[in-house]
Structures are given as structure tokens and as C-alpha cells.
Design an enzyme around this catalytic site. Structure first.
Site, PDB file in Angstrom:
ATOM      1  NE  ARG A 150      -2.915   0.460   3.327  1.00  0.00           N
ATOM      2  CZ  ARG A 150      -2.158   0.596   4.432  1.00  0.00           C
ATOM      3  NH1 ARG A 150      -1.360   1.636   4.566  1.00  0.00           N
ATOM      4  NH2 ARG A 150      -2.211  -0.305   5.392  1.00  0.00           N
TER       5      ARG A 150
ATOM      6  CE1 TYR B  29     -16.001  11.967 -16.182  1.00  0.00           C
ATOM      7  CE2 TYR B  29     -15.372  12.045 -13.875  1.00  0.00           C
ATOM      8  CZ  TYR B  29     -15.812  11.335 -14.971  1.00  0.00           C
ATOM      9  OH  TYR B  29     -16.065   9.995 -14.861  1.00  0.00           O
TER      10      TYR B  29
ATOM     11  CG  ASP C 266      -9.144  16.305 -14.979  1.00  0.00           C
ATOM     12  OD1 ASP C 266      -8.439  15.669 -15.786  1.00  0.00           O
ATOM     13  OD2 ASP C 266     -10.213  15.856 -14.499  1.00  0.00           O
TER      14      ASP C 266
ATOM     15  CE  LYS D 152     -12.158   8.232 -18.307  1.00  0.00           C
ATOM     16  NZ  LYS D 152     -12.414   9.496 -17.643  1.00  0.00           N
TER      17      LYS D 152
HETATM   18  C1  LIG Z   1     -12.881   9.909 -16.372  1.00  0.00           C
HETATM   19  C2  LIG Z   1     -12.484  11.227 -15.862  1.00  0.00           C
HETATM   20  C3  LIG Z   1     -12.204  11.431 -14.508  1.00  0.00           C
HETATM   21  C4  LIG Z   1     -12.406  10.351 -13.462  1.00  0.00           C
HETATM   22  O1  LIG Z   1     -11.547   9.279 -13.629  1.00  0.00           O
HETATM   23  P1  LIG Z   1     -11.910   7.750 -13.294  1.00  0.00           P
HETATM   24  O2  LIG Z   1     -10.669   7.022 -13.691  1.00  0.00           O
HETATM   25  O3  LIG Z   1     -13.118   7.377 -14.075  1.00  0.00           O
HETATM   26  O4  LIG Z   1     -12.172   7.682 -11.812  1.00  0.00           O
HETATM   27  C5  LIG Z   1     -11.786  12.684 -14.114  1.00  0.00           C
HETATM   28  N1  LIG Z   1     -11.650  13.695 -14.999  1.00  0.00           N
HETATM   29  C6  LIG Z   1     -11.913  13.543 -16.301  1.00  0.00           C
HETATM   30  C7  LIG Z   1     -11.745  14.707 -17.236  1.00  0.00           C
HETATM   31  C8  LIG Z   1     -12.341  12.312 -16.788  1.00  0.00           C
HETATM   32  O5  LIG Z   1     -12.630  12.178 -18.096  1.00  0.00           O
END
Ligand SMILES: *Cc1c(COP(=O)(O)O)cnc(C)c1O
Length: 389
Positions: free
Chosen positions: A57, A110, A183, A208
Site C-alpha cells: 500500500r 467532469y 485535470d 483514458k
Molecule cells: C474519467 C475522468 C475522470 C475520473 O476518472 P476515473 O478514472 O473514471 O475515476 C476525471 N476527470 C476527467 C476529465 C475524466 O474524463
């Protein structure tokens, strides 16, 4: 560390993607960092750690390799890998926020980020004020109005692909004593480098483009601030939302090809955007690469290219948008984005259903495409038949 980065941060992007944090295994010479499926590590006498690892962890060599690579790609000193993007966001917010903390967030954030602010952290007295980040006067007014912990930037945004000026917002935030969190999921470190533009922390859903193959859920945080990194390391371990070794290995495998994938995503998205812009059933195409996009000039300065996400609106309202989503054959109907395969979705009913009725609600006739790296002709033909009905 078993995989100490032997790359200097002056090496090219792809060289770092392939080598940073990934020196051959010191024991066997394995070129690819192994999946260290272990929870614990033998000690040579109490406290005698052989390579700095004591419990997975806290740290695991496969995760360390990913964390070093992700940090290197963002030009950062420190990286942290999580079980999901939202687990990373939660850890970050618990690190920088306290009851009464106030955040400025994008008014088209998001949906999952908005939900975490509004329904999880709000219960502990953390406030989030949605602001149009494309309006710098509105951002300035918001941070000057009341003490602000951080401005949370997302650019380009999901699904409306708004482009925010990271450098300008960083200047405004810094003057007000607020942190800047970006982000960078949509752009990836290949297309955009927020830390170089003044951000303090970069957030990723590595689910992503970083992972890039729709086969893993993961998250990442990077920062060059040693003080924040120390706090994040404490919270990463204390909260425990870490990436497992197999997940870390998959994301790292994705990162190695990030540059070539992004080039192709961008090539295809440009072709798709041009095709849609000329289609009679399409009323609006939202893509930062189009000159018609209000953020086009800014995106040209701030990003290497314009990314693989394209949103568009169709004649016939919600029913027509839903029909188009249901008719594609090559392009798969599904949530998420950033994988090699093209995906189509209806944000209002799918990814952004959780923001219906709020300031973040999206138009009902909106369709979002994550343009994959298939042959462009096949994607255009598929969209053509789906729009023909
Ligand atoms: C998908 C996404 C998230 C969240 O991520 P997860 O891996 O689904 O928890 C945060 N910000 C953006 C812009 C996203 O597309």
C-alpha cells in the site's frame, strides 16, 4: 528504488515514456518492469529494507515505475498512482482541503468531479463554486470574493471542450494565494504541460488516454512541490486508494505509446470534425482545432495539437441525438474515452446524467465522440450512415 529513472528530463517525450522509471530489472535484466504481485517484502533484520519497500500500500516497484514515468512526462518531480482518477481526486482534496475550504471549479467540470465536490466533500464543509473558466474576469472575481483554497481547472472540458487559459488562471490564483489544480485527462502530457504553465498539481484519469486501451481504470497526481508531495504521499498511504501492480503495469504499457497514439487520435479527430462541420444534419461541431471554436487561438498556443475528442449537436433534438448514438457500427456506443477504439455517447443521458438539473447540465441534442485510431475512412463512413438514418 528498483527502477530509478535514468532519464534526464531533457530527453524527448517518447524517450521518457519508454524509459523513465523503467530501467531493466536489476535481478534478471527483464526489459519490462515485472508485475510485482506481492503485498510485503522480506526484511534483513527488523527495519532492514532491501530496496526501500516494506508493504505494497505504501509502495510497490511496479507502481513506482509508473509514478516515475508519469512524473517525468509532466516534467514533475513527484508522481502518485491511484486505483481510479476519482480516488486520486479524493486523496488530493483530503490533502489540500479542510472544513470551510472553498474551491472554484469549472461550470462544465467532469460530472464525477462535480459529484465528488457536491455530494462527498460538501458533507465535510468543503465548498465548490462553479465558474466559467473561459471568463478570466469571472475567475478573478470568484477568487477575490472569498479566500479560495484552489482553482480547479479542466481543459479542454468534458464534454463541451471549453479551453481555459492555464497560465492566466495560474497568475490570478497565485495573486489570491490559491493553488491551481489542472485535470489534464483530455489533453494528456503529450499535448499540454500544465506545470510549465504555472499549475501546482496535475490530475489524471489514466483510464483514458494514458492507459489508452480501455482495459484498466486508474488515476494519477503529479506535482513538483516537495511540500505537497510529502503530504500527498502521506495521504496516499493513509487513505489507501492505490493502483494495484497489474493496473500500474497496464497504464505504464499504455504510456509507452502515448505520443504515437495521440498523433493519430488528433489526425482522425481533425478529419471527423471537418466531416461533421460540412454535414447538413449537424448544427454545431465543438472541436478546439476548428477556427470556429472560441478557444481555438488559445488552444493553438497552449496545446501541441487539439486532441481526440469531438462533440457535436444534431438537428431533431434529443431523440435524433439518441438515434445517431444507437446507429453507429464501427464506433461503439459506450461511456469513457481515450482508448484506441472510437466511442460515441449521449452525455445528457449517460456520462453527464448526474449533473441534470444543475448549472452543469449539457444540451439534450449533444453527442460526444472519442475518436479512436482506426482508419479514418471507416469512421467517416460509419458517421455518414448513422447520420443518414
Ligand atoms: C474519467 C475522468 C475522470 C475520473 O476518472 P476515473 O478514472 O473514471 O475515476 C476525471 N476527470 C476527467 C476529465 C475524466 O474524463
Amino acid at each position: 528504488m528498483a527502477y530509478a529513472a535514468q532519464m534526464s528530463n531533457t530527453s524527448g517525450f517518447s524517450t521518457r515514456a519508454i524509459h523513465a522509471g523503467q530501467a531493466p530489472d536489476p535481478t534478471t535484466g527483464a526489459v519490462v518492469p515485472p508485475i510485482y504481485a506481492t503485498s510485503t517484502y522480506a526484511q534483513d533484520g527488523v527495519g532492514g529494507l532491501r530496496a526501500g519497500y516494506e508493504y505494497s500500500r505504501s509502495a510497490n516497484p511496479t507502481r513506482t515505475a509508473l509514478e516515475e514515468c508519469l512524473a517525468s512526462l509532466e516534467g514533475a518531480r513527484h508522481g502518485f498512482a491511484f486505483a481510479s482518477g476519482l480516488a486520486g481526486e479524493d486523496t488530493l482534496l483530503r490533502t489540500v482541503a479542510a472544513p470551510g475550504s472553498r474551491f472554484v471549479i469549472p461550470n462544465d467540470a467532469y460530472g464525477g468531479t462535480y459529484r465528488q465536490f457536491a455530494r462527498v466533500h460538501a458533507r465535510w464543509g468543503v465548498q465548490a463554486q462553479p465558474v466559467a473558466l473561459t471568463d478570466l474576469d469571472a475567475v478573478r472575481a470568484a477568487v477575490q470574493e472569498q479566500p479560495t483554497t484552489a482553482v480547479w481547472v479542466e481543459t479542454p472540458t468534458n464534454p463541451l471542450l471549453g479551453v481555459a487559459d492555464i497560465a492566466a488562471i495560474a497568475e490570478i490564483a497565485r495573486a489570491a494565494g490559491a493553488l491551481v489544480i489542472v485535470d489534464n485527462t483530455f489533453a494528456t502530457p503529450y499535448l499540454q504541460q500544465p506545470l510549465a504553465l504555472g499549475a501546482d498539481v496535475v490530475v489524471h484519469s489514466t483510464t483514458k488516454y494514458c492507459g489508452g486501451h480501455s482495459d484498466v481504470v486508474g488515476g494519477g497526481l503529479v506535482t513538483s512541490r516537495d511540500d505537497l508531495a510529502e503530504e500527498l504521499r502521506f495521504h496516499q498511504n493513509a487513505i489507501g486508494g492505490v493502483a494495484g501492480p497489474f493496473d500500474a503495469w497496464l497504464v505504464l504499457r499504455g504510456l509507452r505509446t502515448l505520443a504515437v497514439r495521440m498523433e493519430r487520435h488528433c489526425d482522425n479527430a481533425e478529419l471527423v470534425a471537418a466531416f461533421l462541420a460540412a454535414h447538413p444534419r449537424v448544427t454545431e461541431v465543438i472541436y478546439p482545432g476548428l477556427e470556429s471554436h472560441p478557444g481555438h487561438e488559445l488552444a493553438s498556443r497552449q496545446m501541441r495539437r487539439f486532441g481526440g475528442m469531438v462533440s457535436f449537436r444534431v438537428t431533431g433534438g434529443e431523440a435524433a441525438a439518441l438515434e445517431v448514438c444507437g446507429r453507429t457500427r464501427v464506433i461503439t456506443l459506450g461511456e469513457s474515452l481515450g482508448g484506441v477504439e472510437s466511442l460515441i455517447e449521449h452525455p445528457g443521458k449517460m456520462t453527464h446524467a448526474s449533473v441534470a438539473g444543475t448549472q452543469l447540465e449539457v444540451p439534450a441534442d449533444l453527442v460526444r465522440l472519442s475518436v479512436g485510431i482506426e482508419d479514418a475512412e471507416d469512421l467517416l463512413a460509419d458517421l455518414d450512415q448513422a447520420l443518414a438514418g
